[in-house]
Scaffold this active site. Structure first.
Site, mmCIF file in Angstrom:
data_model
loop_
_atom_site.group_PDB
_atom_site.id
_atom_site.type_symbol
_atom_site.label_atom_id
_atom_site.label_comp_id
_atom_site.label_asym_id
_atom_site.label_seq_id
_atom_site.Cartn_x
_atom_site.Cartn_y
_atom_site.Cartn_z
ATOM 1 N N HIS A 181 -10.282 11.648 -8.129
ATOM 2 C CA HIS A 181 -10.965 12.845 -7.362
ATOM 3 C C HIS A 181 -11.628 12.172 -6.056
ATOM 4 O O HIS A 181 -11.602 12.610 -4.897
ATOM 5 C CB HIS A 181 -11.793 13.574 -8.185
ATOM 6 C CG HIS A 181 -12.631 14.569 -7.294
ATOM 7 N ND1 HIS A 181 -12.212 15.906 -7.082
ATOM 8 C CD2 HIS A 181 -13.852 14.595 -6.727
ATOM 9 C CE1 HIS A 181 -13.161 16.494 -6.132
ATOM 10 N NE2 HIS A 181 -14.059 15.640 -6.146
ATOM 11 N N CYS A 204 12.613 -15.583 15.538
ATOM 12 C CA CYS A 204 11.561 -15.160 15.035
ATOM 13 C C CYS A 204 10.388 -16.190 15.498
ATOM 14 O O CYS A 204 10.295 -17.423 15.360
ATOM 15 C CB CYS A 204 11.335 -15.353 13.500
ATOM 16 S SG CYS A 204 12.733 -14.295 12.655
#
Length: 803
Positions: free
Chosen positions: A416, A747
């Site tokens: 909750h 990269c």
């Protein structure tokens, strides 16, 4: 319609005004989805007419209105008093004899002589609107038996329309109190006290990533998840794999599940109690793979029926072993969020981590830690306070909008506290376990939910920045733009960034953080002689009889999460490229790694894969890749071999992969190699005969071209990717790729750091460039400028992009 009761088979989603959102959804699913296999416990609902009639008969409509005019809306200091008086007005009222009889008659028909317990749930007629979930605002009563207990529970549900939290919630959302009625759903109770239960989302509740279903589960009744009392199991299911009939479970995380909520004995004056979960059950998943897949299929059917992401509750009857859906409501946080607008938070300095848990949201907040044991301690709350507490229940809701952040010992992503924090936009870190022990009351702390699914609490006030980015305004260049990724926790949020896939998935992070153990220590576990080491490995892998399966599971789940996040875009996974000194740092690693004076140039990359010292470990890497591609169906995953020194070595690696079930071109498998050694450049056209694509590793290539150890601080000033020799090597590699029509990318950081380097790559015709996430947007800008400046060359076809 002037009736007191409607059975589920008389209810559809159009009846929200009559029976509230929760009950309307239950009726809709009962009538529309049971024929498709979705199991919904039967029941009935009281109507809004019954509620208004009750207020009218007991003459409490006007007193309620009058009472709420006295609410001090500036600080809500009298909220508790007003709420108590409102509830008392309702609890003192009486049901008409006709209403009593209708409830009892419906209960008798439903319950077959009243032998079974029922769940009694509140459902307000304004529930489940696009921007309001009403989660936990009203009461639910479980394990209700007998007519007297049922009538009492119905009245308590009516009164719960005026809980403090419900009043405050309606105030915050702008609802008129006197326009909302309360319907009560009465549903056959699933014996989850002897089984398990939980919740699920048909969307990732944190990032809003739509291609997964997220399930959470605990032993016993599901209130322990809602209240955040325990840390539940979590399962992530990939929807496209589910649709194809492939193995769709891309992540399984075991929670501690220390408590089990069960029905109370008759002697106790309670309907439910919490008991300690036996240790053997704490180490079991509450659901089997088959059950996870069944629930996920049901969740997808529910989502498809409603045409929107859904928040569901499920339960398993421990006597019949049957699964049920007990509730379903629209997910309310991401439905109203603009997906193209992204608020990015970033810490600017490092600090001492004093606790960590599940991150809720993506914000960073600084504030004083305030220990609260209950919401009654509101007097201790100051502005910019970060609540630190054991757990948060719905009673806390009126406080939560006033705080800067929330930290709890207990609770999962679907508790909750997590649901309400998301809706309010308050960052929360739940399930820390030790927060109230490690954090001192009144201490200045920084909580960061911006580092993936794990949230960190730092001591002191750390500097951070936040920036709003509108992805819809970002133009993508012709050159493919990819992301360099290592941490699966960041995969879902990063998938929303502009990209053409993942150009480099580093598995070293997954092995270090998720696996932790050296693969050879798992392969040769029975041969280990170090007793403390063996105990440590046993504890980490205690749920696995076969220690090798532990490695395959953990690695495949990490890889699959990233492959799923960017599906169907290309994701290139680089197989392990630890150096021997790095491998030695893994648990058990020292027993299996040789000592080298210069590990950077030693036993690393491809040379390990076919060597007797590691080939059994490499076989586990291959099994993980095979599982992701073939069992899970994530064929967008491609493989890359690092540090392949010679042509012969490349052929050996390909042959070794075949022995381990990974055959090039089979099921679309492409195998790339890194271009990071001068031999790769010199013989690039020959390497193109072995591999399907190239990725230039500019750091290693620069290091080996200039003869500089890139880890050396002493030589750091000389290390430069912009050096003419390093750039010449890159140029030669791209030219060879053009001649053989081989895909080639790069990269590295340089194209984002240096605009001239980006221009150089574009001019030479690089096919793709991969950036670290923090450099991605700057990299895109640099590439766009480079392409714009080179437009005349493009028109003359002076260079070609190889993608």
């Amino acid at each position: 319609m002037k009736v007191h009761i409607k059975k589920f088979n008389e209810i559809s989603i159009k009846d929200v005004d009559t029976v509230g959102g929760k009950n309307a959804s239950l009726g809709e699913m009962h009538n529309q989805l049971t024929s498709k296999g979705v199991a919904i416990p039967n029941g009935f609902a009281t109507t809004s007419y019954a509620f208004w009639e009750f207020l009218k008969d007991n003459k409490i409509e006007a007193p309620l209105k009058q009472l709420l005019t006295k609410l001090k809306r500036k600080d809500y200091s009298n909220l508790e008093t007003i709420g108590e008086q409102a509830r008392e007005l309702i609890l003192k009222g009486s049901f008409s004899s006709a209403f009593n009889q209708d409830i009892i008659k419906s209960y008798t028909c439903l319950n077959n002589k009243g032998l079974k317990a029922v769940a009694v749930r509140s459902s307000a007629t304004a529930e489940d609107l696009p921007d309001a979930s009403f989660a936990g605002q009203h009461e639910t009563y479980l394990n209700i038996k007998g007519e007297v207990a049922l009538l009492e529970a119905v009245k308590k549900c009516f009164a719960s329309l005026y809980t403090d939290r419900a009043i405050k919630y309606r105030e915050d959302k702008g609802f008129e109190h006197h326009t909302i009625a309360l319907s009560v759903g009465v549903q056959l109770m699933v014996r989850a006290d002897k089984g398990c239960s939980g919740v699920g989302f048909t969307i990732d509740p944190e990032s809003g990533f739509e291609n997964v279903i997220v399930l959470s589960g605990v032993w016993g009744l599901g209130e322990n998840i809602v209240q955040g009392t325990v840390n539940p199991d979590e399962y992530y299911v990939f929807k496209p794999s589910l649709a194809k009939g492939k193995y769709p479970i891309i992540q399984k995380k075991m929670g501690d599940k220390k408590l089990t909520m069960i029905y109370a004995n008759k002697q106790k004056n309670k309907t439910i109690v919490n008991s300690k979960t036996p240790s053997n059950k704490q180490l079991q998943f509450v659901l089997t793979d088959e059950e996870i897949i069944k629930l996920s299929n049901w969740a997808k059917l529910i989502e498809d029926h409603y045409q929107k992401p859904m928040d569901i509750e499920w339960a398993k009857d421990g006597i019949t072993n049957q699964l049920f859906i007990t509730q379903a409501r629209p997910e309310t946080v991401h439905q109203i969020r603009n997906r193209s607008i992204h608020m990015e938070y970033q810490l600017l300095e490092k600090g001492e981590i004093i606790s960590k848990g599940n991150a809720v949201g993506s914000k960073i907040k600084v504030g004083k830690a305030c220990f609260l044991k209950s919401p009654k301690d509101i007097d201790y709350l100051a502005p910019n306070t970060i609540i630190v507490t054991d757990t948060i229940t719905p009673d806390w809701d009126p406080l939560l909008k006033q705080v800067a952040g929330i930290v709890t010992n207990k609770g999962g992503r679907t508790s909750h506290a997590a649901i309400v924090a998301r809706e309010l936009g308050v960052p929360a870190i739940v399930g820390c376990g030790n927060a109230t022990h490690n954090i001192k009351n009144g201490t200045m702390i920084t909580i960061s939910c911006a580092q993936g699914k794990t949230g960190y609490i730092y001591l002191g006030q750390l500097a951070f920045k936040k920036e709003e980015i509108d992805f819809s305004n970002i133009k993508m260049p012709n050159t493919e733009i990819k992301i360099i990724l290592a941490d699966p926790e960041n995969a879902f949020p990063l998938s929303f960034y502009p990209n053409d896939g993942v150009g480099l998935l580093r598995i070293e992070f997954i092995i270090t953080h998720n696996v932790k153990i050296h693969p050879m220590a798992l392969v040769k576990f029975d041969e280990l002689t170090d007793i403390p080491l063996k105990k440590e490995i046993t504890k980490i892998t205690e749920t696995y009889k076969d220690k090798k399966e532990y490695f395959v599971d953990k690695l495949s789940q990490g890889i699959a999460t990233i492959a799923a996040a960017f599906y169907p875009k290309e994701v290139i996974v680089r197989l392990s490229d630890f150096k021997t000194n790095e491998y030695a740092n893994l648990i058990g690693g020292k027993d299996f790694e040789p000592h080298e004076e210069n590990p950077m140039l030693g036993f690393r990359g491809a040379s390990r894969y076919y060597n007797v010292l590691y080939k059994a470990g490499f076989a586990l890497e291959c099994q993980a890749i095979k599982k992701v591609r073939e069992q899970m169906g994530l064929t967008n995953l491609k493989v890359m071999i690092p540090f392949c020194r010679t042509l012969e070595e490349g052929k050996k690696v390909i042959a070794t992969m075949v022995k381990n079930g990974l055959k090039q071109s089979e099921n679309g498998l492409e195998i790339y190699t890194m271009i990071e050694i001068p031999s790769n450049v010199i013989l690039a056209q020959k390497f193109a005969e072995i591999f399907d694509g190239f990725s230039i590793g500019s750091n290693d290539l620069t290091q080996l071209t200039l003869g500089i150890d890139r880890d050396s601080e002493l030589m750091g000033e000389l290390f430069n990717e912009n050096d003419p020799a390093a750039k010449q090597m890159i140029k030669m590699a791209i030219q060879s790729a053009k001649k053989t029509q081989t895909k080639i990318g790069l990269c590295g950081q340089a194209p984002s750091d240096f605009p001239e380097f980006a221009t150089f790559l574009v001019k030479e015709g690089i096919g793709s460039i991969s950036f670290n996430p923090d450099a991605l947007l700057q990299g895109i800008e640099n590439i766009n400028k480079a392409e714009e400046s080179l437009k005349p060359a493009n028109e003359n076809n002076d260079y070609i992009f190889y993608k």
